[in-house]
Enzyme design. Structure first.
Site, PDB file in Angstrom:
ATOM      1  N   CYS A   1       0.633  -1.269   0.043  1.00 24.10           N
ATOM      2  CA  CYS A   1       0.271   0.147   0.181  1.00 24.10           C
ATOM      3  C   CYS A   1       1.032   1.211  -0.025  1.00 24.10           C
ATOM      4  CB  CYS A   1      -1.240   0.011   1.341  1.00 24.10           C
ATOM      5  SG  CYS A   1      -0.118   0.019   3.563  1.00 24.10           S
TER       6      CYS A   1
ATOM      7  N   ASN B   1       2.158   1.428   4.430  1.00 21.29           N
ATOM      8  CA  ASN B   1       2.907   0.060   4.582  1.00 21.29           C
ATOM      9  C   ASN B   1       2.072   0.063   6.135  1.00 21.29           C
ATOM     10  OD1 ASN B   1       5.362  -2.006   5.472  1.00 21.29           O
ATOM     11  ND2 ASN B   1       3.670  -2.706   5.237  1.00 21.29           N
TER      12      ASN B   1
ATOM     13  N   CYS C   1      -1.493   1.016   7.298  1.00 25.86           N
ATOM     14  CA  CYS C   1      -2.954   0.465   6.766  1.00 25.86           C
ATOM     15  C   CYS C   1      -3.288  -0.683   6.563  1.00 25.86           C
ATOM     16  CB  CYS C   1      -3.881   2.080   7.175  1.00 25.86           C
ATOM     17  SG  CYS C   1      -2.776   3.359   7.680  1.00 25.86           S
ATOM     18  N   ARG C   2      -3.541  -0.662   4.826  1.00 26.19           N
ATOM     19  CA  ARG C   2      -4.163  -1.846   4.264  1.00 26.19           C
ATOM     20  C   ARG C   2      -2.940  -2.932   4.301  1.00 26.19           C
ATOM     21  NH1 ARG C   2      -4.722   2.612  -0.218  1.00 26.19           N
ATOM     22  NH2 ARG C   2      -3.206   3.457   0.550  1.00 26.19           N
ATOM     23  N   SER C   3      -2.046  -2.534   3.954  1.00 31.20           N
ATOM     24  CA  SER C   3      -0.927  -3.905   3.723  1.00 31.20           C
ATOM     25  C   SER C   3      -0.826  -4.746   5.265  1.00 31.20           C
ATOM     26  CB  SER C   3       0.348  -3.863   2.912  1.00 31.20           C
ATOM     27  OG  SER C   3       1.147  -2.700   3.384  1.00 31.20           O
TER      28      SER C   3
ATOM     29  N   ASP D   1      -8.401   3.783   0.984  1.00 31.20           N
ATOM     30  CA  ASP D   1      -7.179   4.425   1.955  1.00 31.20           C
ATOM     31  C   ASP D   1      -8.446   4.177   3.185  1.00 31.20           C
ATOM     32  OD1 ASP D   1      -5.520   6.077   3.637  1.00 31.20           O
ATOM     33  OD2 ASP D   1      -4.556   6.475   2.101  1.00 31.20           O
TER      34      ASP D   1
END
Ligand code: 4NP
Length: 154
Positions: free
Chosen positions: A8, A11, A13-15, A122
């Site tokens: 993301c 690195n 939040c999402r990934s 995001d």
């Protein structure tokens, strides 16, 4: 060993969620899962507390993860590289050296095969419900990664 990298922007939040969710579903002796960010803002930091809390609510512990930046060497270290959104995809492809590199990269939600929802949104500037939404998208898409891309691991 099949090696999968989730990418993301930050690195945090999402990934990290994508990494934690996929790791929870695969045999670690057969699949390596890691994550990285295309930006350098948060190198060395742990995941966002909201990602940690969301993962924990599904009994997944991501507290040990530390943010790092995507590098060109990741094309050699990984077989599959999943970008959380189109901007991340573009930034990864910009570092590709050849077609082999390019062919390793996919937009994470392409696997859902739906015309909408091509991007994992995001959640950084939003509320907690954004993280729950991200979790659900990643839960679904990682199931399909296992089914379609890692079929020999069933
Ligand atoms: P991520 O979320 O890419 O899912 O880790 C973000 C984290 C930090 C920022 C943006 C997105 N930031 O602008 O600092």
């Amino acid at each position: 060993m099949t090696r999968v990298l989730m990418v993301c922007l930050g690195n945090i939040c999402r990934s990290p969620l994508a990494e934690g969710i996929l790791k929870s579903k695969v045999d670690s002796t057969k699949v390596t899962v890691d994550s990285a960010g295309t930006a350098n803002y948060h190198i060395g930091k742990g995941p966002d507390p909201r990602s940690i809390a969301t993962a924990a609510s599904y009994n997944i512990d991501i507290t040990d993860q530390r943010a790092r930046q995507f590098t060109v060497e990741d094309f050699d270290e990984f077989d599959h590289i999943f970008a959380m959104d189109k901007e991340n995809y573009k930034n990864i492809i910009a570092l590709a050296r050849n077609k082999t590199d390019i062919d390793k990269v996919a937009l994470m939600l392409d696997i859902l095969n739906t015309p909408e929802k091509k991007e994992v949104p995001d959640p950084y500037y939003g509320g907690d419900q954004g993280f729950e939404h991200v979790y659900k998208l990643l839960d679904k898409s990682t199931d399909l990664v296992i089914k379609r891309i890692l079929p020999h691991l069933d």
